[in-house]
Scaffold this active site. Structure first.
Site: not given
Ligand code: NDP
Length: 299
Positions: A54, A98, A121
Site C-alpha cells: 500500500k 489494517q 476502507d
C-alpha cells in the site's frame, strides 16, 4: 466454450495510472497532495506485506504515505487515540487501520471512531448506509474493485441475475448493493442457503466471497456466466515440495473457466484492484474534504 481470464493486474494498473493523473492535476491546480495514513498493530506477516505494498503504490500515485506501526500489546484506548489524532490532522485525507487487529480490541469500535469522511476502507456504518441508500460515500475497496471488473467485462448489466455468495459487511453485502445500483437482479447466498449449486447455476454474474477453497465447481456455473472470485485461501501444495503452500480462490478455476465467459484468477484477479480502489477512495476523500469537484480533475 472456454472463457477468458479477467486480468485484474492490468485493470488495476490502468486505474492507478488514472488516479495518478488526477493527483497531478490536484497538485498543479489546487496545491493539494492527498495523504493516506495506514496503521498496523502487531506483526502479522500477511498484513506487513499488504501495508508495504500500500505504501509503495500510494507514493507511486503521487500521494503522501504515512505508516504507523504499533506493538501487538497496544491498548485499544491507545489505538483509538491514534485514530482521533489522525482524524484531526488536516494533512491526512484517508485513514486505514489494517485488519485483523489483536483480539483484545474491538474492530467495530475502531471502525466507528474513524471519521466517515476519512474512512477510505468504507466500513463505517455511515458509509454503509450511504451505499445502501444509493448515495455517494466511501465504498469498500474490494467490492468496488470487483464491480469495476464486472462493468469492464459486460457493457450492460441491466436485468442480469447476479448471485453473490457471502454476506459479510466487508465484501458480500457491499458487492450486492453495487450490483443492485447497476440494475442487476441480486440474490445473496450464505451458509444457510439451500440448493446453493442450483442458485449459482441461475447466475449471469456469480461472485464468490466465502473463504472456502474452490467451493464453486465448474458444473455450478452456467454457460457464458461472468465469475468473480474474491476468495484468497492459502492451501498446502505438496506438489511444490514439503511444507509448501499456494493461493487459491473460492472457485475451482480450472473447472469453472470451461463454462464461464470470463473468470478472475487467484492471484491476479480481484486482489490487485483492492489497493487501486483504496487510492481512488483517498483521492475522492481529498476532493470532498476540500470542496473540489472530483469530475473536474479529468478522471
Ligand atoms: P467472512 O468469513 O466474513 O464471510 C464469509 C461469508 O461466506 C459469510 O457470509 C458466510 O455465511 C458465507 N459462507 C460460509 N460458508 C458457506 C457455504 N458453505 N456456503 C455458502 N456461503 C457460505 O469472509 P469475507 O467476506 O471477509 O471474505 C471472503 C473471502 O474473500 C475470503 O477468502 C477472504 O480472504 C477474501 N477477501 C479477499 C479480499 C481481496 O482483496 N481480494 C479482501 C477481503 C476478503 P454466514 O454469514 O451465514 O456465516
Amino acid at each position: 466454450m472456454v472463457g477468458s481470464p479477467i486480468d485484474g493486474k492490468q485493470h488495476a494498473l490502468n486505474l492507478r495510472g488514472r488516479v495518478k493523473l488526477a493527483v497531478d492535476n490536484l497538485k498543479m491546480h489546487h496545491e493539494i497532495t492527498p495523504g493516506l495514513a495506514v496503521v498496523l498493530v502487531g506483526n502479522d506477516p500477511a498484513s506487513e506485506i499488504y501495508v508495504r505494498n500500500k505504501g509503495i503504490q500510494t507514493k507511486e500515485a503521487g500521494m503522501e504515505s504515512l505508516e504507523f506501526r504499533l506493538p501487538e500489546d497496544t491498548s485499544e484506548e491507545d489505538l483509538l487515540r491514534k485514530v482521533r489524532e489522525l482524524n484531526d490532522d488536516k494533512s491526512v485525507n484517508g485513514i486505514l487501520v489494517q485488519f485483523p487487529i489483536p483480539k483484545h480490541m474491538s474492530q467495530q469500535r475502531i471502525i466507528e471512531t474513524i471519521l466517515p469522511s476519512k474512512d477510505v476502507d468504507g466500513l463505517h456504518p455511515v458509509n454503509a448506509g450511504y451505499l445502501a441508500s444509493g448515495l455517494s460515500g466511501m465504498v469498500p475497496c474490494t467490492p468496488q474493485g470487483s464491480a469495476i471488473l464486472i462493468k469492464e467485462t459486460a457493457s450492460d448489466l441491466s436485468g442480469l441475475h447476479a448471485v453473490v455468495v457471502g454476506r459479510s459487511n466487508l465484501v458480500g453485502k457491499p458487492i450486492a448493493q453495487l450490483l443492485l445500483q447497476e440494475n442487476c437482479t441480486v440474490t445473496i447466498c450464505h451458509s444457510r442457503t439451500k440448493n446453493l449449486k442450483e442458485v449459482c447455476l441461475s447466475a449471469d454474474i456469480l461472485v464468490a466471497a466465502v473463504g472456502i477453497p474452490e467451493l464453486i465447481k465448474g458444473d455450478w456455473v452456467s454457460e457464458g456466466a461472468i465469475v468473480i472470485d474474491v476468495g484468497i485461501n492459502r492451501i498446502e501444495a505438496p506438489e511444490k515440495g514439503l511444507g509448501k503452500t499456494r493461493l487459491v480462490g473460492d472457485v475451482d478455476y480450472g473447472g469453472v473457466i470451461k463454462n464461464a465467459s470470463a473468470v478472475t484468477p487467484v492471484p491476479g484477479g480481484v486482489g490487485p484492484m483492492t489497493i487501486a480502489c483504496l487510492l481512488l477512495n483517498t483521492l475522492v476523500a481529498t476532493c470532498a474534504q476540500n470542496n473540489i469537484e472530483f469530475s473536474k480533475l479529468g478522471f
